[in-house]
Design a protein around this motif. Sequence first.
Motif, short mmCIF file in Angstrom:
data_model
loop_
_atom_site.label_atom_id
_atom_site.label_comp_id
_atom_site.label_asym_id
_atom_site.label_seq_id
_atom_site.Cartn_x
_atom_site.Cartn_y
_atom_site.Cartn_z
N ILE A 12 -11.01 1.09 9.84
CA ILE A 12 -9.74 1.00 9.12
C ILE A 12 -8.69 1.83 9.85
O ILE A 12 -7.56 1.37 10.04
CB ILE A 12 -9.90 1.45 7.65
N ALA A 13 -9.04 3.01 10.27
CA ALA A 13 -8.11 3.88 10.99
C ALA A 13 -7.62 3.20 12.28
O ALA A 13 -6.43 3.26 12.61
CB ALA A 13 -8.76 5.23 11.31
N LYS A 14 -8.52 2.53 13.00
CA LYS A 14 -8.13 1.83 14.22
C LYS A 14 -7.16 0.69 13.91
O LYS A 14 -6.17 0.50 14.62
CB LYS A 14 -9.37 1.30 14.95
N THR A 15 -7.44 -0.06 12.86
CA THR A 15 -6.55 -1.16 12.47
C THR A 15 -5.16 -0.64 12.14
O THR A 15 -4.15 -1.21 12.57
CB THR A 15 -7.14 -1.92 11.26
N VAL A 16 -5.11 0.44 11.40
CA VAL A 16 -3.82 1.03 11.03
C VAL A 16 -3.10 1.53 12.29
O VAL A 16 -1.90 1.33 12.45
CB VAL A 16 -3.98 2.16 10.00
N ALA A 17 -3.83 2.16 13.19
CA ALA A 17 -3.23 2.69 14.41
C ALA A 17 -2.59 1.59 15.26
O ALA A 17 -1.51 1.77 15.82
CB ALA A 17 -4.27 3.44 15.23
N VAL B 282 0.83 -1.21 0.00
CA VAL B 282 0.00 0.00 0.00
C VAL B 282 0.87 1.26 0.00
O VAL B 282 1.89 1.33 0.68
CB VAL B 282 -0.99 0.01 1.19
N THR B 283 0.44 2.23 -0.78
CA THR B 283 1.14 3.52 -0.81
C THR B 283 0.60 4.40 0.31
O THR B 283 -0.48 4.16 0.85
CB THR B 283 0.93 4.24 -2.16
N GLN B 284 1.34 5.43 0.59
CA GLN B 284 0.93 6.35 1.65
C GLN B 284 -0.41 7.01 1.29
O GLN B 284 -1.30 7.13 2.14
CB GLN B 284 2.01 7.41 1.86
N GLU B 285 -0.55 7.40 0.04
CA GLU B 285 -1.79 8.04 -0.40
C GLU B 285 -2.99 7.11 -0.24
O GLU B 285 -4.06 7.52 0.23
CB GLU B 285 -1.65 8.47 -1.87
N GLU B 286 -2.82 5.84 -0.62
CA GLU B 286 -3.91 4.87 -0.49
C GLU B 286 -4.26 4.64 0.98
O GLU B 286 -5.44 4.56 1.34
CB GLU B 286 -3.50 3.54 -1.13
N LEU B 287 -3.24 4.54 1.83
CA LEU B 287 -3.49 4.31 3.25
C LEU B 287 -4.18 5.51 3.88
O LEU B 287 -5.12 5.34 4.67
CB LEU B 287 -2.18 3.99 3.97
N LEU B 288 -3.76 6.70 3.52
CA LEU B 288 -4.42 7.90 4.04
C LEU B 288 -5.89 7.93 3.61
O LEU B 288 -6.76 8.30 4.40
CB LEU B 288 -3.70 9.16 3.55
N GLY B 289 -6.15 7.50 2.38
CA GLY B 289 -7.54 7.43 1.90
C GLY B 289 -8.37 6.48 2.73
O GLY B 289 -9.52 6.78 3.08
N GLY B 290 -7.81 5.32 3.08
CA GLY B 290 -8.52 4.35 3.92
C GLY B 290 -8.79 4.87 5.31
O GLY B 290 -9.87 4.67 5.87
N ILE B 291 -7.80 5.55 5.88
CA ILE B 291 -7.95 6.12 7.22
C ILE B 291 -9.08 7.15 7.25
O ILE B 291 -9.88 7.19 8.18
CB ILE B 291 -6.62 6.75 7.69
N LYS B 292 -9.14 7.96 6.21
CA LYS B 292 -10.19 8.98 6.14
C LYS B 292 -11.55 8.39 5.83
O LYS B 292 -12.58 8.95 6.20
CB LYS B 292 -9.82 10.03 5.09
N LEU B 293 -11.57 7.25 5.15
CA LEU B 293 -12.82 6.61 4.74
C LEU B 293 -13.59 5.99 5.89
O LEU B 293 -14.82 6.07 5.94
CB LEU B 293 -12.51 5.53 3.69
N ASP B 294 -12.86 5.36 6.84
CA ASP B 294 -13.55 4.52 7.82
C ASP B 294 -12.79 4.48 9.14
O ASP B 294 -11.58 4.26 9.17
CB ASP B 294 -13.67 3.10 7.24
N THR B 295 -13.51 4.65 10.22
CA THR B 295 -12.91 4.63 11.56
C THR B 295 -12.32 3.26 11.89
O THR B 295 -11.25 3.18 12.51
CB THR B 295 -13.95 5.03 12.62
#
Length: 178
Positions: free
Chosen positions: A111-116, A96-109
Motif C-alpha cells: 500500500i505504501a508503494k502504491t501511494v508513493a 480518503v482522509t489523511q488519517e486513513e491514508l497514513l493508517g494504510g501506509i503503516k499497515l502494508d508496504t
Amino acid sequence: MSKDIVFKLVVSESGKDAYSSVLSFQQAANIIGYFPDDASSNDLCLLAAQHPASVVREHVADRDYLSSEVLEILSADSSISVLRKLVRSDAFRESVTQEELLGGIKLDTEIAKTVAYSVESYVQVDINIIASLLAEHEDPQVVYCLAQNDRAPKKILKTLLNHPDFFVANEAKRQLEH
C-alpha cells in the motif's frame, strides 16, 4: 461480510423463472469484473462488497466508481488484498482522509508503494505530509517508489539526494534533473 448473500444466475422466459443456479465465488467475481464501472452498478457492488470471498470484494475494490457506502465497507475490510486494490481506486483517492491514508501506509508496504507512486493523486490529504512520511519509510523500496514519482514534491526529492541507499539517491537526482 454477510454469509446470507447468495449470488444466483436466474434465466426468465415469458416472465417466469425458467432456470436458477447458485454461483460460485469465482463466477460471482467474474460477473462483478465485467459490470460497468459507473453508478448503474452501485447496488450490485454494495452487495458484492459484503461477499464472504475476498476475490469478489477485490473485484469491487478494483473499480474507479464506488459510492461512499461501498467505500466505507471496503475501507474496513480485513483482507489486505482488498485494501491493496482499493488504494488504487479513483473513488478512494478522492475521498480518503489523511488519517486513513497514513493508517494504510503503516499497515502494508505494498500500500505504501502504491501511494508513493501517485502521492499527488490523493485529493483530501496534504501531499507534503504524506510524502515526508514515505521518504522516511523503513523499506527503501517504498522510498524508491516515491523518488520515481515525477510529481512528488521537489523539496522531498531534494532530501532524498542524501538517502543512504544509493539507488534511491540516484533516482531522486534523476527526477530532479528531468
